[in-house]
Design an enzyme around this catalytic site. Structure first.
Site, PDB file in Angstrom:
ATOM      1  N   CYS A 114      44.442  41.739  41.738  1.00 25.81           N
ATOM      2  CA  CYS A 114      45.536  42.333  40.964  1.00 25.81           C
ATOM      3  C   CYS A 114      45.537  43.857  40.993  1.00 25.81           C
ATOM      4  O   CYS A 114      46.510  44.479  40.561  1.00 25.81           O
ATOM      5  CB  CYS A 114      45.498  41.827  39.521  1.00 25.81           C
ATOM      6  SG  CYS A 114      45.737  40.038  39.394  1.00 25.81           S
ATOM      7  N   HIS A 256      49.446  46.647  35.013  1.00 29.63           N
ATOM      8  CA  HIS A 256      49.475  45.309  35.604  1.00 29.63           C
ATOM      9  C   HIS A 256      49.805  44.290  34.522  1.00 29.63           C
ATOM     10  O   HIS A 256      49.176  44.259  33.457  1.00 29.63           O
ATOM     11  CB  HIS A 256      48.126  45.004  36.238  1.00 29.63           C
ATOM     12  CG  HIS A 256      47.907  43.552  36.526  1.00 29.63           C
ATOM     13  ND1 HIS A 256      48.792  42.806  37.275  1.00 29.63           N
ATOM     14  CD2 HIS A 256      46.914  42.702  36.141  1.00 29.63           C
ATOM     15  CE1 HIS A 256      48.356  41.558  37.354  1.00 29.63           C
ATOM     16  NE2 HIS A 256      47.221  41.470  36.679  1.00 29.63           N
ATOM     17  N   ASN A 286      52.302  36.637  35.543  1.00 31.22           N
ATOM     18  CA  ASN A 286      51.332  37.474  36.258  1.00 31.22           C
ATOM     19  C   ASN A 286      51.499  37.218  37.749  1.00 31.22           C
ATOM     20  O   ASN A 286      51.139  36.150  38.250  1.00 31.22           O
ATOM     21  CB  ASN A 286      49.918  37.126  35.797  1.00 31.22           C
ATOM     22  CG  ASN A 286      48.844  37.977  36.441  1.00 31.22           C
ATOM     23  OD1 ASN A 286      49.042  38.537  37.517  1.00 31.22           O
ATOM     24  ND2 ASN A 286      47.692  38.064  35.799  1.00 31.22           N
TER      25      ASN A 286
END
Length: 335
Positions: A114, A256, A286
């Protein structure tokens, strides 16, 4: 970047696959509910790839949009940040470059889960500074649902698929869109917190997979939460300080989109007011490495992010890995 050519954002684009999955859809096959998912993650819906769709398909769509946004038909290099390449070998980026009609430009993958987009920014900045290319297409794309156990409610409700891309050109560090000081870090001693145990050389050299669960993504949620909050907060503070900003100077905070609780905790620790936070987790979940460029593209498209805004970016992912940087948002039109 100082003392050389800076990486300047000149175009941006994003793409999500057409298949929408709501919390109610998931509740039909998992022991969960819309209320449970919203309260723990902040997610209401997410987009997922259809059977046969790969990361490269998402990446190409985002790349087309970013190139159109920049008004470019050609770039000097392609960097793809992903945790879900089309196959273990070869890298996916060369295929993406070919499908975009970019010819035989250098193209390669970056794997930082990520944190991939921020690691990709550092990589692209280095290519520009070294004169390897005058412009770079940086794509972050993940088909994360292909590595998540569909029966695991702790991960299946969180992760989704998507892609975001930026075109970066060589420019001056003082102009709008210039990528600011980059702060990156990792801690491999904690790699077990976020992992897919099977599929790599260690498992393959040891023999057949004995536990089917080892083929899927797994995450130790409580420990991951603690480290994510700590690392994103620290990296954000350092990046702002290196840029000569105080947190009060930050107009927009783009973190994020991991989990709403993590986002709120980091913002609270930094002292970023709610109205300055950019978020889209409720609508897209996500999306791994794609999270930040997808967020930036959507926020610029709907007016939450405007030219002149001072933006602080941060991410945390497997590795463990983390990073942060700053930029003043330029005059770019998302596609």
């Amino acid at each position: 970047m100082s003392g050389g050519r800076a990486a300047v954002v000149s175009g941006i684009g994003a793409y999500t696959p057409p298949d929408l999955v709501t919390n109610d859809d998931l509740a039909q096959r998992l022991d969960t509910s819309d209320a449970w998912i919203r309260s723990r993650t902040g997610i209401a819906e997410r987009y997922v790839v259809a059977p046969g769709t790969a990361t490269s398909d998402l990446a190409v769509q985002a790349g087309v949009r970013a190139l159109k946004s920049a008004g470019d038909e050609h770039v000097g290099a392609v960097v793809l940040a992903t945790t879900t390449p089309d196959q273990p070998c070869p890298a996916t980026a060369p295929q993406v470059a070919a499908r975009l009609g970019l010819g035989q430009v250098p193209a390669f993958d970056v794997a930082a889960v990520c944190s991939g987009f921020l690691y990709g920014l550092a990589t692209a900045s280095g290519l520009l500074a070294a004169g390897v290319a005058d412009s770079v297409l940086l794509i972050a794309a993940d088909a994360f649902t292909t590595i998540v156990n569909p029966e695991d409610r702790t991960t299946a409700v969180i992760f989704a698929d998507g892609a975001g891309a930026v075109v970066l050109r060589a420019g001056d560090a003082g102009e709008p869109g210039a990528v600011g000081p980059l702060v990156l870090g990792s801690d491999g001693e904690l790699s077990h917190l976020i992992e897919v145990p099977a599929g790599g050389s260690r498992q393959r050299s040891s023999g057949p997979v004995t536990d089917p669960e080892d083929q899927y993504f797994r995450m130790l949620g409580r420990d991951t939460y603690r480290h994510a909050v700590e690392r994103m907060t620290g990296a954000s503070q350092q990046a702002a300080r290196l840029a000569g900003w105080g947190i009060e100077d930050v107009d927009r905070f783009a973190a994020h989109q991991a989990n709403a609780r993590i986002l709120d905790a980091v913002s609270e620790r930094l002292g970023v007011p709610a109205e300055r936070q950019l978020t889209n987790i409720a609508r897209v979940g996500n999306t791994g490495a794609a999270s930040i460029p997808l967020l930036l593209s959507q926020a610029a498209a709907d007016g939450r992010l405007s030219a002149g805004h001072r933006v602080l970016l941060t991410a945390f992912g497997g590795g463990l890995s983390w990073g942060a940087t700053t930029l003043v948002w330029p005059e770019v039109q998302p596609v």
